[in-house]
Motif scaffolding. Structure first.
Motif, PDB file in Angstrom:
ATOM      1  N   VAL A 132      -9.908  -8.941 -21.711  1.00 52.24           N
ATOM      2  CA  VAL A 132     -10.212  -9.428 -20.330  1.00 52.24           C
ATOM      3  C   VAL A 132      -9.157  -9.467 -19.451  1.00 52.24           C
ATOM      4  N   VAL A 133      -9.605  -9.061 -18.200  1.00 51.69           N
ATOM      5  CA  VAL A 133      -8.199  -8.837 -17.286  1.00 51.69           C
ATOM      6  C   VAL A 133      -8.577  -9.806 -15.951  1.00 51.69           C
ATOM      7  N   VAL A 134      -7.412 -10.170 -15.535  1.00 50.47           N
ATOM      8  CA  VAL A 134      -7.464 -10.708 -14.168  1.00 50.47           C
ATOM      9  C   VAL A 134      -6.262 -10.208 -13.509  1.00 50.47           C
ATOM     10  N   ALA A 135      -6.364  -9.413 -12.334  1.00 46.73           N
ATOM     11  CA  ALA A 135      -5.177  -8.971 -11.597  1.00 46.73           C
ATOM     12  C   ALA A 135      -5.070  -9.449 -10.225  1.00 46.73           C
ATOM     13  N   ARG A 136      -3.859  -9.351  -9.607  1.00 49.75           N
ATOM     14  CA  ARG A 136      -3.710  -9.691  -8.212  1.00 49.75           C
ATOM     15  C   ARG A 136      -3.112  -8.714  -7.443  1.00 49.75           C
ATOM     16  N   TYR A 137      -3.404  -8.269  -6.461  1.00 51.90           N
ATOM     17  CA  TYR A 137      -2.879  -7.258  -5.577  1.00 51.90           C
ATOM     18  C   TYR A 137      -2.713  -7.893  -4.061  1.00 51.90           C
ATOM     19  N   THR A 138      -1.284  -7.235  -3.709  1.00 48.02           N
ATOM     20  CA  THR A 138      -0.814  -7.568  -2.220  1.00 48.02           C
ATOM     21  C   THR A 138      -1.972  -7.151  -1.200  1.00 48.02           C
ATOM     22  N   ALA A 139      -1.975  -7.741  -0.033  1.00 54.46           N
ATOM     23  CA  ALA A 139      -2.876  -7.214   1.073  1.00 54.46           C
ATOM     24  C   ALA A 139      -2.820  -5.645   1.442  1.00 54.46           C
ATOM     25  N   ASP A 153      -9.146   4.130 -22.362  1.00 53.26           N
ATOM     26  CA  ASP A 153      -9.478   2.948 -22.226  1.00 53.26           C
ATOM     27  C   ASP A 153     -10.575   2.979 -20.918  1.00 53.26           C
ATOM     28  N   SER A 154     -11.479   1.752 -21.238  1.00 53.13           N
ATOM     29  CA  SER A 154     -12.482   1.554 -20.433  1.00 53.13           C
ATOM     30  C   SER A 154     -12.241   0.247 -19.406  1.00 53.13           C
ATOM     31  N   ASP A 155     -11.645   0.446 -18.203  1.00 52.23           N
ATOM     32  CA  ASP A 155     -11.356  -0.608 -17.522  1.00 52.23           C
ATOM     33  C   ASP A 155     -12.401  -0.796 -16.262  1.00 52.23           C
ATOM     34  N   SER A 156     -12.586  -1.881 -16.044  1.00 58.11           N
ATOM     35  CA  SER A 156     -13.803  -1.946 -14.856  1.00 58.11           C
ATOM     36  C   SER A 156     -13.335  -3.332 -14.141  1.00 58.11           C
ATOM     37  N   ILE A 157     -13.727  -3.622 -12.870  1.00 57.93           N
ATOM     38  CA  ILE A 157     -13.788  -4.665 -12.158  1.00 57.93           C
ATOM     39  C   ILE A 157     -15.082  -5.225 -11.651  1.00 57.93           C
ATOM     40  N   SER A 158     -15.384  -6.329 -12.357  1.00 61.18           N
ATOM     41  CA  SER A 158     -16.686  -6.990 -11.972  1.00 61.18           C
ATOM     42  C   SER A 158     -16.734  -7.862 -10.730  1.00 61.18           C
ATOM     43  N   ASP A 159     -15.713  -8.490 -10.211  1.00 60.75           N
ATOM     44  CA  ASP A 159     -16.027  -9.195  -9.081  1.00 60.75           C
ATOM     45  C   ASP A 159     -14.351  -9.289  -8.550  1.00 60.75           C
ATOM     46  N   LEU A 160     -14.441  -9.937  -7.191  1.00 57.73           N
ATOM     47  CA  LEU A 160     -13.272 -10.057  -6.495  1.00 57.73           C
ATOM     48  C   LEU A 160     -13.195 -10.972  -5.598  1.00 57.73           C
ATOM     49  N   VAL A 161     -12.240 -11.810  -5.110  1.00 57.65           N
ATOM     50  CA  VAL A 161     -11.896 -12.582  -4.158  1.00 57.65           C
ATOM     51  C   VAL A 161     -10.895 -12.298  -3.315  1.00 57.65           C
ATOM     52  N   VAL A 162     -10.985 -12.292  -1.837  1.00 55.69           N
ATOM     53  CA  VAL A 162      -9.915 -11.891  -1.034  1.00 55.69           C
ATOM     54  C   VAL A 162      -9.519 -13.397  -0.340  1.00 55.69           C
ATOM     55  N   ILE A 218      -5.801  -9.938  -2.891  1.00 55.55           N
ATOM     56  CA  ILE A 218      -7.130  -9.462  -3.401  1.00 55.55           C
ATOM     57  C   ILE A 218      -6.891  -9.842  -4.858  1.00 55.55           C
ATOM     58  N   ILE A 219      -7.908 -10.949  -5.568  1.00 56.16           N
ATOM     59  CA  ILE A 219      -7.842 -11.120  -7.076  1.00 56.16           C
ATOM     60  C   ILE A 219      -9.034 -10.426  -7.518  1.00 56.16           C
ATOM     61  N   VAL A 220      -9.058  -9.837  -8.560  1.00 58.19           N
ATOM     62  CA  VAL A 220     -10.096  -9.378  -9.224  1.00 58.19           C
ATOM     63  C   VAL A 220     -10.220  -9.901 -10.785  1.00 58.19           C
ATOM     64  N   ALA A 221     -11.510  -9.796 -11.357  1.00 56.30           N
ATOM     65  CA  ALA A 221     -11.590 -10.057 -12.800  1.00 56.30           C
ATOM     66  C   ALA A 221     -12.638  -8.912 -13.420  1.00 56.30           C
ATOM     67  N   GLY A 222     -12.128  -8.405 -14.636  1.00 57.28           N
ATOM     68  CA  GLY A 222     -12.826  -7.453 -15.147  1.00 57.28           C
ATOM     69  C   GLY A 222     -12.475  -7.384 -16.736  1.00 57.28           C
TER      70      GLY A 222
END
Length: 408
Positions: free
Chosen positions: A113-120, A82-91, A96-100
């Protein structure tokens, strides 16, 4: 002064840098990572964090790095096919929340299409989304993959997430609740569907920039051969009061960035050139409007200004506002990248000058245009992008993501 941050990735892994953000006194870079294994594996969502000494932060992820595979919604370390990529992020204050996006390399019609959330500290927040920290939405049309990406993400004051991209060559904006569930109140038709795919019906359009106005309305910018802006109401419906029938459009130039000024005015810009015989003139084309999309004639005729650049440019890879209203541009030239600055009135700031030496990155292959690449915080700029580096042992080229800090 220019300072280089470079990540030493695990053996056989290449990283592509598309976005950068500050997390307190630390710096987070995001993009895609892939294995150099002859093409049998795809790319993964990729995050890296640097501490104040410019080294990878060992308290983040695994030795400062995070790799997330979206294949099947089951995150692993550097997944397959698969070809996954993050294009933008907000902290934000908790993480951290990312979109890609994720696209299958072997299963036709399987893309997401993906939105992901990571802990600090870089762990997936399993309370978010529909797949253990990920929000994955798949778009299909028979067996043909609909061209769908998420390219921009904004966090509203109420904690909801606005995500913009493209679906079938149209602007697409969706809104999620803070827990990653779809906010179905945000739709083209009240109570029907989720999100809004819309366009000016004149060309291929994609959300490359997004501005949330104080009213809650959302302005998006994009366009392949024009500078195009459109606006949605706070409930996701088309705002026909913006510009002309909901859109603002100026032909010429690929729309690569849009910014919102503190007073509510909007500016959209992209690279443009004209060729006369053997002479080619390179310009940055800019359009400035009032908050309602009406051209700001104080900025230029019909709100438009073309700034001639003394060096070749192919794309505007990033743009950011400074406190005085100047615009810092991160530009790709012919083999090199550099910074330039535009004054608030729309003229090339010759006192700033073009600065090719601090940020020369040999871009042998272009990184994703639908990305941010540039962060400006006061008098400091950070650029995150691809750098193709040749090593003596073994004698091969390898892609690194680099983060470069430039004092403006």
């Amino acid at each position: 002064m220019t300072v280089l941050y470079r990540s030493i990735l695990p053996p056989g892994v290449s990283g592509l840098g598309y976005a950068v953000a500050k997390q307190g006194d630390k710096l987070v870079a995001a993009g895609a990572a892939s294995l150099d294994d002859g093409g049998t594996r795809g790319a993964d969502l990729f995050l890296a964090r640097f501490d104040t000494s410019r080294q990878l932060d060992p308290t983040f992820g695994r030795d400062g790095l995070v790799f997330t595979d979206t294949d099947g919604g089951m995150p692993t370390i550097v997944g397959r096919f698969d070809s996954d990529s993050i294009s933008d992020l907000v902290v934000d204050g908790t993480g951290i929340i990312v979109a890609g996006y994720g696209r299958s390399l072997v299963i036709p019609g399987s893309g997401s299409v993906v939105v992901a959330r990571y802990t600090a500290n870089g762990q997936l927040d399993t309370s978010f989304g529909n797949a253990g920290g990920l929000r994955i939405d798949t778009f299909r049309s028979g067996m043909d993959l609909i061209d769908a990406t998420y390219a921009r993400i904004l966090k509203q004051p109420d904690g909801k997430l606005l995500v913009g991209g493209t679906v079938q060559s149209n602007f697409f904006v969706a809104r999620f609740n803070a827990d990653g569930s779809p906010d179905t109140s945000f739709s083209k038709v009240a109570g029907v569907g989720f999100g809004n795919a819309f366009g000016s019906r004149t060309e291929n359009e994609a959300v490359r920039s997004m501005v949330l106005q104080p009213s809650g309305k959302v302005v998006v910018g994009g366009g392949d051969s024009s500078l195009v802006m459109g606006r949605l109401n706070a409930d996701g419906s088309d705002d026909m009061t913006f510009g002309t029938a909901g859109f603002v459009r100026v032909s010429g130039g690929r729309a690569e960035a849009m910014l919102g000024r503190p007073d509510g005015r909007l500016i959209i810009l992209g690279a443009s050139f004209e060729e006369t015989g053997a002479t080619r003139v390179y310009r940055v084309r800019m359009l400035q409007t009032n908050a309602d999309g009406v051209p700001d004639t104080s900025f230029g005729p019909n709100g438009r200004v073309d700034v001639t650049m003394p060096q070749p440019i192919s794309t505007v890879r990033g743009a950011a506002l400074q406190p005085d209203g100047s615009i810092v541009l991160y530009l790709t030239g012919v083999g090199d990248t550099y910074l330039a600055r535009i004054t608030p009135a729309g003229a090339l700031d010759t006192a700033f000058g073009l600065r090719p030496t601090p940020i020369v990155l040999p871009l042998f292959q272009p990184a994703d245009l639908a990305a941010t690449h540039l962060l400006v915080d006061g008098s400091t700029a950070w650029i995150c992008d691809l750098n193709n580096q040749k090593f003596a042992e073994p004698d091969q080229r390898k892609n690194f993501f680099d983060v470069v800090r430039v004092d403006l």
